[in-house]
Design an enzyme around this catalytic site. Structure first.
Site, PDB file in Angstrom:
ATOM      1  N   CYS A 134       0.766  -1.152   0.069  1.00  0.00           N
ATOM      2  CA  CYS A 134      -0.040   0.042  -0.143  1.00  0.00           C
ATOM      3  C   CYS A 134       1.072   1.375   0.094  1.00  0.00           C
ATOM      4  CB  CYS A 134      -0.879  -0.157   1.407  1.00  0.00           C
ATOM      5  SG  CYS A 134      -2.071   1.178   1.220  1.00  0.00           S
ATOM      6  N   ASP A 189      -8.382  -2.418  -8.117  1.00  0.00           N
ATOM      7  CA  ASP A 189      -7.652  -1.304  -7.193  1.00  0.00           C
ATOM      8  C   ASP A 189      -7.899   0.119  -7.685  1.00  0.00           C
ATOM      9  OD1 ASP A 189      -6.119   0.239  -5.483  1.00  0.00           O
ATOM     10  OD2 ASP A 189      -4.253  -1.065  -5.641  1.00  0.00           O
ATOM     11  N   HIS A 221      -7.169  -4.025  -3.476  1.00  0.00           N
ATOM     12  CA  HIS A 221      -6.155  -3.401  -2.705  1.00  0.00           C
ATOM     13  C   HIS A 221      -6.071  -3.905  -1.322  1.00  0.00           C
ATOM     14  CE1 HIS A 221      -3.943   0.253  -1.935  1.00  0.00           C
ATOM     15  NE2 HIS A 221      -4.341   0.143  -0.714  1.00  0.00           N
TER      16      HIS A 221
END
Length: 253
Positions: A134, A189, A221
């Site tokens: 991330c 995502d 994600h």
């Protein structure tokens, strides 16, 4: 995998003291260093397990709390399982802290983290690797660009906003990178649409950066993060194989 040792420690930075987690093979010998950058939820048991798994393959893994300026981890109370609505609520609380970590501050910290690895008797001499998840994926790429002489391999998994119109967008750093890169994108995502992936690829190709990019179909994600509704076991195992291959090529003798 070999037996590993994990411990919490404090790292001195130019701006204070960062709490961190260290994992390394329990054999007393130096091993290649890896700087592991956390996701937005921060240091927690599931990430510590990831650091230990990586260490079990012969690496000394340092995972700092990159948001240490706001306090020691955890910065917010985290449930045992984070589902979609909870994730959005937690991220909303963390976003101001993440936004306050400018690229300049983050890379000043990166120098301190790399200095710690270089000075540790648990770390073998030579360049190190970095990997992130991330927001940590973005930090891994920025670190490779800021310290090209110290980073031999960098990986980013489900990282967002890698190629935006911003002047400090990560893809604009491509010509500073000498490390081999790996990207494991999630195709579900919203923070990294197809046009950003294409722009990133173009920048890396034009700069002659050694890299491999894969888009994990059906992954969301956060797909590597156990204890969340985004976790995808198949995609996570795929990421482990890619990461170990990358580090093995560039760090292991």
């Amino acid at each position: 995998m070999t037996a590993v040792h994990g411990e919490h420690l404090n790292l001195t930075t130019p701006d204070g003291v960062a709490d961190a987690y260290l994992a390394h093979p329990d054999d007393g010998r130096p091993h290649p260093g890896v700087l592991l950058y956390m996701d937005a939820f921060g240091l927690r048991p599931s990430l510590e397990e990831m650091a230990k798994r990586l260490a079990g393959h012969g690496y000394t893994v340092l995972m700092p709390n990159v948001l240490y300026r706001a306090g020691r981890a955890p910065l917010v109370d985290l449930p045992d399982f984070i589902d979609g609505p909870q994730a959005a609520e937690i991220f909303e609380r963390l976003f101001p802290l993440i936004r306050a970590l400018t690229p300049e501050l983050a890379m000043r910290d990166a120098g301190a983290y790399l200095d710690w690895l270089a000075a540790s008797p648990l770390v073998a001499e030579g360049p190190v690797g970095t990997t992130g998840y991330c927001m940590g994926g973005v930090l891994a790429i920025r670190t490779a660009a800021a310290h090209p002489d110290r980073i031999a391999a960098a990986a980013a998994f489900h990282a967002g906003r890698l190629a935006t119109d911003a002047e400090d967008s990560p893809h604009r750093l491509a010509d500073r990178i000498t490390a081999e890169l790996y990207f494991g994108h999630a195709d579900q995502d919203a923070s990294l649409p197809a046009e950003q992936i294409e722009a990133l690829e173009t920048a890396l190709d034009n700069a002659g950066v050694r890299h491999r990019t894969e888009v994990y179909e059906g992954a969301h994600h956060g797909y590597t993060q156990a204890g969340t509704s985004a976790y995808n076991a198949e995609a996570s195992e795929r990421h482990w194989q890619a990461l170990l291959d990358l580090l093995g090529r560039n760090l292991q003798p």
